[in-house]
Write a protein that holds these residues in place. Structure first.
Motif, short mmCIF file in Angstrom:
data_model
loop_
_atom_site.label_atom_id
_atom_site.label_comp_id
_atom_site.label_asym_id
_atom_site.label_seq_id
_atom_site.Cartn_x
_atom_site.Cartn_y
_atom_site.Cartn_z
N ILE A 10 0.67 -1.17 0.03
CA ILE A 10 -0.14 0.06 0.01
C ILE A 10 0.80 1.23 0.04
CG2 ILE A 10 -1.71 1.30 1.34
CD1 ILE A 10 -2.70 -1.34 2.40
N SER A 11 2.15 1.20 0.58
CA SER A 11 2.66 2.39 0.81
C SER A 11 4.18 2.06 1.11
CB SER A 11 2.21 3.47 1.85
OG SER A 11 2.38 2.86 3.22
N ILE A 54 -5.34 1.51 12.13
CA ILE A 54 -4.15 1.11 11.09
C ILE A 54 -3.23 2.29 10.99
CG2 ILE A 54 -5.25 1.26 9.03
CD1 ILE A 54 -2.25 -1.29 10.14
N ASP A 55 -3.72 3.27 10.55
CA ASP A 55 -3.11 4.71 10.52
C ASP A 55 -2.29 5.19 11.74
OD1 ASP A 55 -3.98 4.87 8.07
OD2 ASP A 55 -5.33 6.32 8.15
N SER A 56 -2.96 5.04 12.85
CA SER A 56 -2.33 5.06 14.20
C SER A 56 -1.25 4.26 14.55
CB SER A 56 -3.14 5.20 15.43
OG SER A 56 -4.51 6.29 15.12
N LEU A 60 2.65 5.14 15.10
CA LEU A 60 3.56 4.68 16.11
C LEU A 60 4.76 3.94 15.76
CD1 LEU A 60 3.62 4.06 19.39
CD2 LEU A 60 2.26 2.02 18.67
N LEU A 61 4.51 2.91 14.92
CA LEU A 61 5.79 2.26 14.44
C LEU A 61 6.76 3.00 13.89
CD1 LEU A 61 3.91 -1.07 13.23
CD2 LEU A 61 5.39 -0.54 15.56
N LEU A 99 7.42 -0.22 5.03
CA LEU A 99 6.44 -0.50 3.89
C LEU A 99 5.22 -1.11 4.76
CD1 LEU A 99 9.42 -1.89 2.91
CD2 LEU A 99 8.05 -2.43 0.79
N HIS A 100 4.03 -0.56 4.02
CA HIS A 100 2.90 -1.08 4.67
C HIS A 100 2.25 -1.91 3.54
CE1 HIS A 100 -1.72 0.27 5.14
NE2 HIS A 100 -1.47 -1.20 6.01
#
Length: 486
Positions: A10-11, A54-56, A60-61, A99-100
């Motif tokens: 995705i990104s 998931i965005d949060s 965080l990561l 990567l996501h």
């Protein structure tokens, strides 16, 4: 957006250290350089779904990774080679890939429940089949977060010329600590170049860099074999029961002969087969006398749990491969040299401080003896591996600099990597311990084994075993081995 069937990247972005590094250049040691032809290390962990969007989670990561790189600046650097051929890590804050990915069509059970590890796991890691030499022009590390239907997988990929397993998991542990709000690392890395440092040897490469020393396209069967604490203790107990195998076998032969079709003879006490009984008694007295020294020595040696497990694996895989009795077989074990060398280096020295101990015996020797005999071969080599042994390997390499010959060149080798002592299940990012460990495609060939701690702890062990499909089939039918698997 990159898509493979139902798997989607995705990104992708670059994460930089939160603070600039002042570490400068770190020269690769004689233990780092041979790894330049190996794939990047790929290890990762499954988690239940975190209690945040998931965005949060990704934010965080990323923040946690940026802070962690302050303590591990080498991972945010790049490799560089000077005019004299010496290779360094330039701690230049060039950053790591983040990567996501999405694999929402898969559940954790889809990955963990099959008997053999599914190929889909290989997509959970960045830098697939990337050789460590490529760190000259691409990131030294990457983190990939893959969403599953009911959880996530966090996969780390790190250049093997920069880090060994101890360093890899220390970074992973630190990453998790920072993400859950720890202000001071439990085990800060040591970047002093004091492990067999100062060598003037230069490893020369062909144009374009080195290649891996094995074929990565050969069909493999991969399975995780779990051994509970109870099973490991049974194996250790069996390996530590002293048995003079020669004595046992020959007594059985003579005993059988005494009851076979020999013509009965009587001694003065009218005892049939008296002469045979006398022969056995005389032979026993001589055998016990001749083996007394060996018995005493063997009885004082305690084989470790892990050596017992390795010995059983060596025996069973050798049997499954159906090798001729005269065929030499090799069992290689990676050993941590941080505390074997004098003066000792910090337990969290960052880099490669490992060497590979080969133990060689014929297939006939491995299979004709008992488990203890096989385990003692491994035990003897490990115990003898001291400062002098480490330095002999270094001196030999300096005379002939070369890449590490990873693989199974003669079809009769086993290579044990990783360690059940690595703190893999200590990686709590703030929502609980991981569920399972898995690795990518990196550095896998027929006979490559990786040891992980069992999730329940207490001395349990998981073995990630990669074998030719027909050998795996034979191993799975080996009752001596499978009786310990749960």
């Amino acid at each position: 957006m990159i898509s493979s069937s139902s798997f989607t990247i995705i990104s992708k972005c670059t994460v930089f250290p939160e603070q600039k590094s002042s570490l400068g250049l770190l020269k690769l040691s004689v233990s780092d350089l041979p790894m330049l032809s190996c794939h990047y290390i790929q290890k990762g962990l499954f988690y239940t779904r975190p209690p945040l969007p998931i965005d949060s989670l990704l934010s965080l990561l990323k923040r946690g990774l940026s802070k962690t790189l302050i303590y591990f600046p080498a991972l945010a650097g790049r490799l560089t080679t000077d005019d004299d051929g010496f290779v360094y890590i330039a701690c230049n804050d060039a950053g790591v890939d983040f990567l996501h990915a999405n694999a929402a069509h898969l559940t954790i059970r889809d990955i963990l429940s099959p008997v053999h590890v599914p190929d889909s796991v290989k997509e959970f890691f960045a830098f697939d089949r990337t050789i460590s030499y490529d760190g000259h022009f691409m990131p030294i590390a990457a983190v990939q977060v893959t969403e599953l239907a009911d959880g996530i997988f966090i996969g780390c990929t790190v250049n093997h010329a920069v880090a060994d397993g101890t360093s890899f998991w220390n970074f992973f542990n630190a990453f998790a600590e920072v993400c859950r709000g720890v202000n001071k690392l439990t085990r800060p890395p040591d970047f002093r170049r004091n492990f067999v440092n100062g060598s003037l040897a230069v490893l020369r490469f062909p144009e374009g860099g080195p290649q891996i020393t094995f074929s990565s396209d050969v069909p493999l069967s991969e399975r995780i074999f779990h051994f509970s604490r109870e099973a490991i203790l049974k194996l250790k107990s069996r390996a530590n029961k002293w048995v003079d195998n020669r004595l046992t076998v020959e007594v059985e032969i003579l005993g059988k002969q005494s009851n076979d079709g020999w013509k009965p003879q009587s001694d003065n006490n009218q005892n049939p087969n008296g002469k045979i009984t006398s022969v056995i008694g005389s032979w026993l007295r001589n055998a016990v006398s001749n083996s007394q020294v060996t018995e005493t020595a063997d009885q004082t040696v305690e084989v470790s749990s892990f050596q017992s497990l390795c010995a059983q694996l060596w025996r069973s895989v050798t049997r499954a491969r159906k090798l001729p009795p005269s065929k030499p077989t090799t069992f290689r074990m990676a050993v941590n040299c941080r505390l074997r060398i004098e003066p000792k280096v910090d337990p969290y020295y960052f880099g490669n401080a490992i060497q590979s101990i080969p133990t060689i015996a014929s297939a006939g020797e491995i299979l004709s003896g008992n488990l203890r005999a096989c385990a003692l071969l491994l035990h003897g080599n490990v115990i003898a591996y001291n400062d002098a042994a480490v330095r002999r390997v270094v001196e030999d390499w300096e005379k002939n600099p070369r890449c590490f010959p990873l693989g199974n060149s003669d079809g009769a080798m086993l290579t044990m990597g990783s360690s059940p002592r690595f703190p893999m299940y200590d990686n709590d990012f703030g929502w609980g311990r991981p569920l399972a460990v898995r690795s990518g495609r990196a550095n896998k060939f027929d006979g490559k084994i990786s040891a992980f701690p069992g999730r329940e702890g207490g001395g349990s062990v998981d073995l990630e075993v990669c074998l030719a499909p027909e050998t795996m089939e034979g191993l799975e039918k080996d009752s001596e081995f499978m009786q310990y698997v749960s």
